[in-house]
Design a protein around this motif. Structure first.
Motif, short mmCIF file in Angstrom:
data_model
loop_
_atom_site.label_atom_id
_atom_site.label_comp_id
_atom_site.label_asym_id
_atom_site.label_seq_id
_atom_site.Cartn_x
_atom_site.Cartn_y
_atom_site.Cartn_z
N UNK A 144 0.86 -1.19 0.00
CA UNK A 144 0.00 0.00 0.00
C UNK A 144 0.89 1.24 0.00
N UNK A 145 0.64 2.15 -0.91
CA UNK A 145 1.51 3.30 -1.12
C UNK A 145 0.75 4.61 -0.94
N UNK A 146 1.35 5.54 -0.21
CA UNK A 146 0.75 6.84 0.05
C UNK A 146 1.08 7.83 -1.06
N UNK A 147 0.08 8.33 -1.77
CA UNK A 147 0.34 9.34 -2.80
C UNK A 147 0.92 10.61 -2.19
N UNK A 148 0.42 10.98 -0.99
CA UNK A 148 0.90 12.21 -0.35
C UNK A 148 2.39 12.12 -0.02
N UNK A 149 2.83 10.98 0.47
CA UNK A 149 4.24 10.83 0.84
C UNK A 149 5.15 10.98 -0.37
N UNK A 150 4.79 10.38 -1.48
CA UNK A 150 5.64 10.47 -2.66
C UNK A 150 5.57 11.85 -3.32
N UNK A 151 4.40 12.48 -3.23
CA UNK A 151 4.30 13.85 -3.73
C UNK A 151 5.19 14.78 -2.92
N UNK A 152 5.16 14.64 -1.58
CA UNK A 152 6.01 15.47 -0.72
C UNK A 152 7.49 15.22 -1.00
N UNK A 153 7.82 13.99 -1.39
CA UNK A 153 9.22 13.64 -1.67
C UNK A 153 9.63 14.02 -3.08
N UNK A 154 8.68 14.41 -3.90
CA UNK A 154 8.99 14.85 -5.26
C UNK A 154 9.32 13.72 -6.22
N UNK A 155 8.79 12.52 -5.95
CA UNK A 155 9.03 11.38 -6.85
C UNK A 155 7.70 10.73 -7.20
N UNK A 156 7.69 10.02 -8.31
CA UNK A 156 6.47 9.34 -8.75
C UNK A 156 6.14 8.17 -7.83
N UNK A 157 4.86 7.87 -7.75
CA UNK A 157 4.43 6.69 -7.00
C UNK A 157 4.98 5.45 -7.70
N UNK A 158 5.70 4.58 -7.00
CA UNK A 158 6.31 3.40 -7.64
C UNK A 158 5.27 2.44 -8.20
#
Length: 409
Positions: A144-158
């Motif tokens: 399960x992957x958080x869209x918010x976390x990857x957006x904050x990190x500036x990378x695409x959702x894996x």
């Protein structure tokens, strides 16, 4: 004649219960927000029959609840019904004659025709008799992957495990925990199983779990898994929570990038009003090997001396597999129904992915069915030590794991 017999049996069960309402204590370990919302669907359906559901929730997940449940049954204080995982957990209780035989219910309700995959009913069967009512298909094989976390990190959702590992430095730089992992023993053991199927492949997994092949467990396919587990251990180092749903909450709130956890995590996302495909992404098989293991929950009914209670137990068993109850419960739980003939048009994107995999037949039996509780406990103990002690190398952990498999029953 066979149909008439079935109808008479079903009518007798319903009439017996209708004649006198019965209170049944039901023990289970569904205590998180999503789980409580799901089990309430069972309680509502049972209470609607005029009977009473007495909730016996036990906090702490299955590892805590199962010994309590089994101890009560063995100690002469049985509940009316109890959740367990179908498989070998209740084997000794069945052999001791302490659980109600549900074969007449199964025949009256046509369970052999509706339970899909058939292995779920097989897991409730011992010596040709059926002792449990399977209620869902739960699979560990999800991330399960958080869209918010990857957006904050500036990378695409894996879209797969390798991309997730590659994104970990960016997540850490943004103050995120790459991999959420709770401290309950079954969590680390379950995550290892998911990584095994994705990285070593299904053939190697079956050779170890089904065939108890210690040479494969000590071989190169599993070496890759233990090396990946070291990486996962590093990514989860700052995940300082205990319960699985608290780890899920780290993903929901964008504090963690992802979590390896079974599809029961969906219930937590639903309670938080998050939308699959918009707020979070689910990757079956870590995006590497899209497959489901067909684990799940089932209800067993400890034997009672009161025929009125026994009649109510059998009525509840039939109710748990009824179409409307199956839909309501599984939509809330995030699991898949054990019936293929129900309307799941309201399913979210992740559940639809699971249904497609199931329809394609890309399934495996669960470790609960293939490994004894004793062997599972040994693996859990090893995984707890491995995930919490960075000094244990991949090679050391693999050698100890192979030794457990060599002695597995």
């Amino acid at each position: 004649m066979k149909l008439t017999t079935k109808l008479l049996a079903a009518t007798a069960m319903i009439s017996a219960s209708a004649a006198s309402a019965v209170e049944l204590e039901v023990t289970h370990w569904w205590t998180s927000g999503g789980e409580a919302a799901a089990v309430s669907k069972f309680a509502e359906a049972w209470n609607a029959t005029g009977n009473t559901w007495v909730d016996g929730a036990i906090a702490g997940s299955g590892g805590t609840a199962r010994p309590i449940i089994i101890s009560r049954i063995l100690g002469g204080d049985p509940m009316g019904a109890t959740q367990l995982n179908h498989g070998r957990q209740a084997e000794e209780l069945i052999e001791a004659g302490m659980l109600l035989d549900l074969t007449d219910v199964a025949e009256a309700e046509g369970w052999k025709d509706i339970v899909n995959p058939p292995t779920l009913l097989d897991a409730c069967t011992l010596d040709g008799r059926i002792f449990c009512a399977p209620v869902n298909i739960h699979s560990w094989q999800w991330m399960w992957l958080s869209h918010q976390a990857f957006e904050d990190a500036g990378v695409d959702v894996p879209s797969n495990w390798d991309e997730f590992v590659a994104a970990a430095p960016a997540l850490e730089a943004a103050g995120k925990v790459p991999l959420a992992m709770g401290q309950q023993p079954w969590q680390s053991s379950g995550a290892f199983g998911v990584m095994t199927i994705a990285i070593a492949g299904t053939e190697a997994w079956l050779q170890v779990n089904r065939d108890k092949d210690a040479d494969v467990a000590a071989g190169p396919e599993y070496a890759k898994v233990f090396e990946a587990a070291v990486t996962a251990r590093e990514m989860a180092a700052d995940s300082n929570v205990q319960d699985w749903n608290l780890a899920t909450n780290l993903v929901i709130t964008g504090q963690a990038g992802g979590q390896i956890m079974g599809d029961w995590a969906q219930g937590e996302f639903q309670v938080a009003e998050q939308v699959a495909g918009e707020d979070y992404t689910c990757l079956p098989g870590l995006g590497v090997n899209e497959i489901l293991d067909t684990a799940g929950d089932a209800f067993y009914f400890p034997k009672q001396d009161d025929p009125e209670i026994e009649a109510a137990q059998k009525e509840m068993a039939a109710m748990l597999l009824s179409p409307d109850v199956q839909v309501a419960f599984n939509l809330a739980k995030g699991s898949l129904p054990i019936r293929g003939d129900v309307d799941l048009s309201a399913a979210n994107d992740c559940m639809k992915k699971g249904l497609e995999i199931l329809a394609g037949g890309n399934v495996l039996p669960s470790g609960d069915i293939l490994l004894s509780p004793d062997t599972q406990g040994q693996v859990e103990d090893l995984m707890v030590e491995f995930w919490n002690d960075p000094s244990i190398t991949a090679a050391d952990a693999q050698a100890r794991y192979a030794a457990i498999i060599a002695d597995a029953d």
